[in-house]
Design a protein around this motif. Sequence first.
Motif, PDB file in Angstrom:
ATOM      1  N   GLU A 136      32.090  25.630  44.588  1.00  0.00           N
ATOM      2  CA  GLU A 136      33.511  25.933  44.463  1.00  0.00           C
ATOM      3  C   GLU A 136      33.860  26.448  43.064  1.00  0.00           C
ATOM      4  O   GLU A 136      33.401  25.929  42.058  1.00  0.00           O
ATOM      5  N   LYS A 137      34.673  27.483  43.040  1.00  0.00           N
ATOM      6  CA  LYS A 137      35.142  28.096  41.804  1.00  0.00           C
ATOM      7  C   LYS A 137      36.647  28.147  41.740  1.00  0.00           C
ATOM      8  O   LYS A 137      37.213  28.622  40.759  1.00  0.00           O
ATOM      9  N   GLY A 138      37.320  27.719  42.818  1.00  0.00           N
ATOM     10  CA  GLY A 138      38.742  27.956  42.973  1.00  0.00           C
ATOM     11  C   GLY A 138      38.943  29.082  43.969  1.00  0.00           C
ATOM     12  O   GLY A 138      37.997  29.768  44.365  1.00  0.00           O
ATOM     13  N   ALA A 139      40.166  29.283  44.405  1.00  0.00           N
ATOM     14  CA  ALA A 139      40.491  30.343  45.359  1.00  0.00           C
ATOM     15  C   ALA A 139      40.743  31.631  44.590  1.00  0.00           C
ATOM     16  O   ALA A 139      41.644  31.696  43.756  1.00  0.00           O
ATOM     17  N   SER A 140      39.946  32.642  44.881  1.00  0.00           N
ATOM     18  CA  SER A 140      39.961  33.851  44.061  1.00  0.00           C
ATOM     19  C   SER A 140      40.255  35.090  44.876  1.00  0.00           C
ATOM     20  O   SER A 140      39.878  35.196  46.038  1.00  0.00           O
ATOM     21  N   ASP A 141      40.888  36.035  44.197  1.00  0.00           N
ATOM     22  CA  ASP A 141      41.036  37.387  44.709  1.00  0.00           C
ATOM     23  C   ASP A 141      39.929  38.229  44.064  1.00  0.00           C
ATOM     24  O   ASP A 141      38.956  38.586  44.701  1.00  0.00           O
ATOM     25  N   GLY A 142      40.042  38.510  42.774  1.00  0.00           N
ATOM     26  CA  GLY A 142      39.054  39.344  42.107  1.00  0.00           C
ATOM     27  C   GLY A 142      37.947  38.573  41.420  1.00  0.00           C
ATOM     28  O   GLY A 142      38.104  37.400  41.065  1.00  0.00           O
ATOM     29  N   LEU A 143      36.805  39.251  41.241  1.00  0.00           N
ATOM     30  CA  LEU A 143      35.666  38.758  40.478  1.00  0.00           C
ATOM     31  C   LEU A 143      35.259  39.827  39.474  1.00  0.00           C
ATOM     32  O   LEU A 143      35.539  41.004  39.649  1.00  0.00           O
ATOM     33  N   GLU A 144      34.536  39.417  38.420  1.00  0.00           N
ATOM     34  CA  GLU A 144      34.009  40.357  37.439  1.00  0.00           C
ATOM     35  C   GLU A 144      32.852  39.701  36.702  1.00  0.00           C
ATOM     36  O   GLU A 144      32.738  38.463  36.686  1.00  0.00           O
ATOM     37  N   THR A 145      31.980  40.515  36.112  1.00  0.00           N
ATOM     38  CA  THR A 145      30.900  40.026  35.248  1.00  0.00           C
ATOM     39  C   THR A 145      30.933  40.811  33.945  1.00  0.00           C
ATOM     40  O   THR A 145      31.452  41.933  33.888  1.00  0.00           O
ATOM     41  N   ASP A 146      30.336  40.213  32.895  1.00  0.00           N
ATOM     42  CA  ASP A 146      30.262  40.920  31.615  1.00  0.00           C
ATOM     43  C   ASP A 146      28.810  41.136  31.224  1.00  0.00           C
ATOM     44  O   ASP A 146      27.878  40.803  31.979  1.00  0.00           O
TER      45      ASP A 146
END
Length: 370
Positions: free
Chosen positions: A277-287
């Motif tokens: 679980e990470k929370g309820a998300s719309d967007g994701l991204e990486t750096d």
Amino acid sequence: MNAKTVFAAAVLALAAAGAGAANVERVAAFTGAMPTGVTVAESGRIFVNFPRWGDDVPYTVAELKGGKPVAYPDAAFNRADANDPAKGLISVQSVVADGRGRLWILDTAAPKFAPPLAGGAKLVAVDLATNRVVRTVVFPADVILPSTYVNDVRFDFRQGDGIAYVTDSSLSGPGAIIVLDLGTGKAVRRLNGHASTAADPAFKPVVDGKPLLQRGADGRTAPFSVASDGIALSPDGETLYYCALSSRHLYAVPTKLLRDPAVTEAQLAAAVRDLGEKGASDGLETDAAGTVYAGDYEHNALRALSPGGTWRTIAQDAALSWPDTLSVGPDGYLYVIANQLHRQANFNGGKDARRKPYRLLRVKTGTGQQ
């Protein structure tokens, strides 16, 4: 105390303790149509998009100039061509700068979530040096179902002429990862209808203190179930991260298996990892450091997962009202659209409860683009 309550308490406790929390800075305000997407090019230029969901949308893609949106690449291209759906923009859900001098535009061809217009769902590349369209890749008909809503995209140009990974965030049909070969134009639906690309049937989101449901003017309610939405690619291109909007889980799958036609769906499904679980998300991204970022729309927050670490809250602010698309800029900031999506009329008994302006915000992370 149930698992959801424990998770929410942990998020709030982290935020209250200032566990890596950063200041949320305002970048731009939008007083017209509701935006969903943002991307920051390697030069620092910022682009946003406005899907045609029902607002008055004079242009569906814009560049920010002096903090104000201006139709991009021009006003004419932001109008659909009635004679050829492959020409002109119909309804854009996402924009992504590829780090190679191009802006890619993901056109759903599905205004107001209607079935996609045949031949209209496409990826359009604009050369940022000339501001001219240089490529249009129409999705093959066999990967665009009547229920398909192409949502977000990530690119890997280490593979031939490039591979695009696209989420199908259908509201009524199967979710999937669409793998599109930019060189040949061929595409395939992977993990079609798999649990990782589907809305979690047990998911019951709470936003602004109340259950998030579709609420009609007649008082009837229905669950809000959206399939695979957020997507991100690891810096080495070997792992694709993704999540359904109607879920709190993050999933990962090896990209080489997604691309290999000899890998069966059963074999691919067996390789999917549930990262918890990470929370309820719309967007994701990486750096560039491999950190995964995710919105948490139930808590007006942004979260981060460093390699080998655990999820931490990096920002929590009332201004982060429904954090949508995320984009890491070359300046070491994480940019995010906050668009109050949950306050639209279809969630509020037919009454539009959004309060303009919508915001483009940013949070300092210190790590730049891949």
